[in-house]
Design a protein around this motif. Sequence first.
Motif, PDB file in Angstrom:
ATOM      1  N   PRO A 388       0.836  -1.213   0.000  1.00 13.35           N
ATOM      2  CA  PRO A 388       0.000   0.000   0.000  1.00 13.35           C
ATOM      3  C   PRO A 388       0.867   1.257   0.000  1.00 13.35           C
ATOM      4  CG  PRO A 388      -0.767  -1.581   1.642  1.00 13.35           C
ATOM      5  CD  PRO A 388       0.551  -2.091   1.141  1.00 13.35           C
ATOM      6  N   GLY A 389       0.424   2.261  -0.722  1.00 14.41           N
ATOM      7  CA  GLY A 389       1.146   3.514  -0.748  1.00 14.41           C
ATOM      8  C   GLY A 389       2.409   3.508  -1.584  1.00 14.41           C
ATOM      9  N   ARG A 390       2.620   2.475  -2.387  1.00 15.10           N
ATOM     10  CA  ARG A 390       3.839   2.356  -3.189  1.00 15.10           C
ATOM     11  C   ARG A 390       3.487   2.307  -4.683  1.00 15.10           C
ATOM     12  NH1 ARG A 390       8.844   2.796  -0.970  1.00 15.10           N
ATOM     13  NH2 ARG A 390       9.707   0.947  -1.944  1.00 15.10           N
ATOM     14  N   THR A 391       4.448   2.672  -5.506  1.00 10.97           N
ATOM     15  CA  THR A 391       4.288   2.631  -6.956  1.00 10.97           C
ATOM     16  C   THR A 391       5.356   1.730  -7.556  1.00 10.97           C
ATOM     17  OG1 THR A 391       3.382   4.876  -7.042  1.00 10.97           O
ATOM     18  CG2 THR A 391       4.269   3.983  -9.093  1.00 10.97           C
ATOM     19  N   LEU A 392       4.898   0.719  -8.294  1.00  7.87           N
ATOM     20  CA  LEU A 392       5.803  -0.163  -9.036  1.00  7.87           C
ATOM     21  C   LEU A 392       5.619   0.138 -10.518  1.00  7.87           C
ATOM     22  CD1 LEU A 392       7.714  -2.595  -9.437  1.00  7.87           C
ATOM     23  CD2 LEU A 392       5.695  -4.078  -9.337  1.00  7.87           C
ATOM     24  N   ALA A 393       6.685   0.578 -11.174  1.00  6.42           N
ATOM     25  CA  ALA A 393       6.635   0.879 -12.602  1.00  6.42           C
ATOM     26  C   ALA A 393       7.053  -0.353 -13.390  1.00  6.42           C
ATOM     27  CB  ALA A 393       7.548   2.051 -12.933  1.00  6.42           C
ATOM     28  N   LEU A 394       6.246  -0.714 -14.379  1.00  3.82           N
ATOM     29  CA  LEU A 394       6.541  -1.829 -15.274  1.00  3.82           C
ATOM     30  C   LEU A 394       6.883  -1.238 -16.627  1.00  3.82           C
ATOM     31  CD1 LEU A 394       6.536  -4.944 -15.152  1.00  3.82           C
ATOM     32  CD2 LEU A 394       4.190  -4.901 -15.994  1.00  3.82           C
ATOM     33  N   VAL A 395       8.153  -1.364 -17.030  1.00  2.00           N
ATOM     34  CA  VAL A 395       8.609  -0.736 -18.272  1.00  2.00           C
ATOM     35  C   VAL A 395       9.126  -1.800 -19.228  1.00  2.00           C
ATOM     36  CG1 VAL A 395       9.204   1.396 -17.069  1.00  2.00           C
ATOM     37  CG2 VAL A 395      10.951  -0.330 -17.413  1.00  2.00           C
ATOM     38  N   GLY A 396       9.158  -1.451 -20.500  1.00  4.44           N
ATOM     39  CA  GLY A 396       9.617  -2.371 -21.531  1.00  4.44           C
ATOM     40  C   GLY A 396       9.031  -1.977 -22.868  1.00  4.44           C
ATOM     41  N   LYS A 402       3.425  -6.109 -21.030  1.00  7.95           N
ATOM     42  CA  LYS A 402       3.103  -5.274 -19.872  1.00  7.95           C
ATOM     43  C   LYS A 402       1.595  -5.146 -19.677  1.00  7.95           C
ATOM     44  CE  LYS A 402       5.093  -1.512 -21.303  1.00  7.95           C
ATOM     45  NZ  LYS A 402       5.346  -1.895 -22.706  1.00  7.95           N
ATOM     46  N   THR A 403       0.889  -4.758 -20.740  1.00  5.11           N
ATOM     47  CA  THR A 403      -0.560  -4.558 -20.630  1.00  5.11           C
ATOM     48  C   THR A 403      -1.267  -5.874 -20.322  1.00  5.11           C
ATOM     49  OG1 THR A 403      -0.506  -2.667 -22.124  1.00  5.11           O
ATOM     50  CG2 THR A 403      -2.615  -3.793 -21.864  1.00  5.11           C
ATOM     51  N   THR A 404      -0.837  -6.958 -20.961  1.00  7.73           N
ATOM     52  CA  THR A 404      -1.447  -8.264 -20.687  1.00  7.73           C
ATOM     53  C   THR A 404      -1.245  -8.655 -19.231  1.00  7.73           C
ATOM     54  OG1 THR A 404      -1.063  -8.957 -22.974  1.00  7.73           O
ATOM     55  CG2 THR A 404      -1.500 -10.692 -21.367  1.00  7.73           C
ATOM     56  N   ALA A 405      -0.063  -8.367 -18.684  1.00 10.22           N
ATOM     57  CA  ALA A 405       0.192  -8.665 -17.274  1.00 10.22           C
ATOM     58  C   ALA A 405      -0.746  -7.875 -16.383  1.00 10.22           C
ATOM     59  CB  ALA A 405       1.651  -8.349 -16.933  1.00 10.22           C
ATOM     60  N   GLY A 406      -0.938  -6.591 -16.688  1.00 14.26           N
ATOM     61  CA  GLY A 406      -1.854  -5.778 -15.894  1.00 14.26           C
ATOM     62  C   GLY A 406      -3.277  -6.291 -15.954  1.00 14.26           C
ATOM     63  N   LYS A 407      -3.734  -6.689 -17.131  1.00 11.23           N
ATOM     64  CA  LYS A 407      -5.096  -7.218 -17.262  1.00 11.23           C
ATOM     65  C   LYS A 407      -5.240  -8.563 -16.561  1.00 11.23           C
ATOM     66  CE  LYS A 407      -6.246  -4.894 -21.615  1.00 11.23           C
ATOM     67  NZ  LYS A 407      -6.584  -5.060 -23.050  1.00 11.23           N
ATOM     68  N   ALA A 408      -4.200  -9.388 -16.623  1.00 13.39           N
ATOM     69  CA  ALA A 408      -4.261 -10.691 -15.958  1.00 13.39           C
ATOM     70  C   ALA A 408      -4.298 -10.534 -14.441  1.00 13.39           C
ATOM     71  CB  ALA A 408      -3.085 -11.562 -16.374  1.00 13.39           C
ATOM     72  N   ILE A 409      -3.582  -9.558 -13.928  1.00 17.11           N
ATOM     73  CA  ILE A 409      -3.603  -9.306 -12.482  1.00 17.11           C
ATOM     74  C   ILE A 409      -5.014  -8.933 -12.031  1.00 17.11           C
ATOM     75  CG2 ILE A 409      -2.835  -7.653 -10.722  1.00 17.11           C
ATOM     76  CD1 ILE A 409      -0.079  -7.714 -12.134  1.00 17.11           C
ATOM     77  N   LEU A 410      -5.727  -8.155 -12.839  1.00 19.57           N
ATOM     78  CA  LEU A 410      -7.095  -7.764 -12.518  1.00 19.57           C
ATOM     79  C   LEU A 410      -8.119  -8.808 -12.955  1.00 19.57           C
ATOM     80  CD1 LEU A 410      -7.124  -3.955 -13.384  1.00 19.57           C
ATOM     81  CD2 LEU A 410      -6.532  -5.082 -11.255  1.00 19.57           C
TER      82      LEU A 410
END
Length: 675
Positions: A388-396, A402-410
Motif C-alpha cells: 500500500p502507498g507504493r508505486t511499481l513501474a513496469l517498463v519495456g 506489460k498490458t497483458t500482465a496488468g489485465k491478468a492481475i485484474l
Amino acid sequence: MSLLVVSNLVIDIGAARPVDGISFSIEAGECFALLGESGCGKSMTALGLMRLLPPGARVSQGQIQFADTQLLVLPENRMRQVRGGGIGMIFQEPATSLNPVMRIGHQIGEALALHEQLQGMAARARAIELLTQVGIPDPVRRLNEFPFQLSGGMKQRVMIAMALAGRPRLLIADEPTTALDVTIQAQVLDVLDALRREQGMAVLLISHDLGVVARMADRVGVMYAGQLVEEAPRAQFFAHPAHPYSVRLFAALPDPTRRGGQLATIPGSVPPADTRYTGCRFVDRCTEALLQCRESAPEWRVVHADQKMRCVLERSSHTEKHNTKKVGAGDTVTGANQGTIVPPSLLSLPPLLTVNDLRVHFPIRRGVLRRTIGHVRAVDGISLQLQPGRTLALVGESGCGKTTAGKAILQLVSPTAGQVHLKGRSLRGLSASELRPLRAQMQMIFQDPFASLNPRMRVGDIITEGIRALGLTAGLPTGMQENAAQRVNELLVRVGLAAEMASRYPHEFSGGQRQRIAIARALAVNPSLLVCDEPTSALDVSVQAQILNLLAQLQREHQLAFLFITHNIAVVDYLAHEVAVMYLGRIVERGTTDEVLRHPQHPYTQALLAAVLPVHGPVAAMTRLTGEMPSAARPPGGCHFHPRCPHADAVCRTTDPAEVMLSATHGARCLKITG
C-alpha cells in the motif's frame, strides 16, 4: 520557395473558433513542430490542411498553398489525390483510424494500390518492407492480423507505415510516437528523419513530447488557444524559451529532484474555443500579467534573431525564472528527493498485491478444425509484490506483455498459470460474481481513452456507471442522484476539467481530455490498487504534471498502490518507488528506482535508458538495439535477449539465466552478472 504556406488560417465550428489566424511555412526537407496543450487547436490545424474537418467545421478565412496549388479551392476528387500521395498524415489515435474488420495487410495494400499502383505479391513485399521499417516484429504474420490483435504501440506503427506508403512530399505527424516505448520511438524517429533528408520530405510534427521535438524539429511553433504565440529555431527555443507559456511548459517536466514533492503546473486550463478575447489569450493563467495584457492583444515582437513571440513582457524576466525553476506564485517546487524516503509504517505493512509465476499463453489455432498448433507466450512467468502507498513501474518495449500482465492481475484476462493475491485473497479461478465485490478495490486506466469510453454515454454517466454497477450508492442518503452528480463534478475538477463538461459526450473532447475522463472514472470507486496503463501518454507536459501531482497526492492521502505501466522514463523517475523491466514476457531486472535507473545491470535496461531523448542540451548519438524483439509466439532459446545483446555468447543461446540478486531489492537475469 516554401513547400507549404499557411496564411491567416481561421477555422470555425458554429460560434467556436479553434484555429484563429495561424500562419506559418515549411520548406522541403524541413521539420516544423507545433507545441501546445491539448485543446489549443494543433490537431484541428492539421485536419484543416488535409480538408478533413469534422461536420460543422469550416475554413472561414485564410489560404493553404501546397507546392503551386491552393488547396482550399481544389474539387474533392483532386484533393483525394493530394491526400496520401502529396500530403500524408499519421493520426493521433490509431485505434479509431484503422478499420477494425480489415486485416493489416489489406489496409496497407489499399494505400499502395492507390498511390503506388502496386498489386499482388509486389504490394505484399512492399507492405512487409514498410512494417519492418517501422520496427514491427514478425511482419509476415502481422499482415494477416486484425487491429484488435495488436498492442497500442504496434497500431501506431501500422499507421506510420500506411502514411509512408504513398511516399508523400509532406508528412503531417500528429503525436506519431505517443504510444511507443523509447527504443521503438528512437527507431521510428530515425526512419522519419532519414526519409525527410533522403527524399526532401517535409514534416509538420505535432507533439507534446519536448524530447521528440528536440530530436526532430528544425523550427518550433508554440500554439495556445488557436494562435501561435512563439516561433523560433529549435536550438534557440530550447536554450531560451521566450513566451511565459513556453517557460511554464518546460517547468512542468517531471524531474527526479522533485520526487515526493509537487511538479510545477499551469493554473487553470485552455479557454473554450468560443471565447472572445480583448487582450492576451494567456492572461488568466499568467502570473506576470500586466494591466495592458487584458486591454489589448499583443502583436508579434522579435526577441532574438529568428525568434518572435506575442507578449509585451521582456524575455529576460521570465527566462531567468525558467532557468532557476521558479515559475511564479502558486508553482513552488518542494520535496526534493523525498520519494526515496518511505515511511516505516508503510514498509511494515503486508503486501497489498502478490503475484507469483504469472503466465498468460494465448493459443494459436489453424485449419478448419481450429487445432492449437502453438502458443503466444505474452506473459511467461513474472513475480512481483506491491505494498500500500507504493508505486511499481513496469517498463519495456511495446509488445513485451506489460498490458497483458496488468489485465491478468485484474482478472480481465484469464491467466494460464500462477497466482495473484489481493489483500491475501487469491483471485485466480474466481467466478464473475465472486470477483464483483473486489472490483471496487482494483481499477484500471486503459491505454486508449477513446476506445475505453462509451461514445453514446455522457461523461457524467460514464464516471458514475462504475459506482452504480458495483452498488456503491446503496449506502448514500436520500438525494442519491445529487450526491452522484456532486461526486462527478469533484472528480472532473480534480483531474483538470470543468464540472459543466459532465453533460458532454466523449467525441467532444481532445485526446488528452478523454484520458483525464478515464482517470476520473477509475478514481470514482475509491480503489486500493490502480493499474495505470500509459495514463499520461496522451497528455501534454502541463496536464501530465497535474495528473502526476494528483496521483501522488491520492497515494499519500489514501495509501493507494499503483502498478504503473509506461514507456516514459522521466515519469518513472519522478513517481515510482520500484521498477521492473520486462522483455518478451519476463522480468529481466527489478529494484528500487535509483538502483535500476542509476545503476542498470541488464544490457536491455541499459539500452532502454540510452534511448531516452534529452530535452536540454545537444541531441547526442544514442546506443541502438540491433535487430527486432522476437515474436512471443516463437521466443528464442536460452536467454530471450541474446539475439539483440552485444555481450551474448554460445552459453547465452542455450541457458536460461536465473535471477542474480545484487542487493536485497535489486535483481537481474543475466549470465554475465555475478552477485
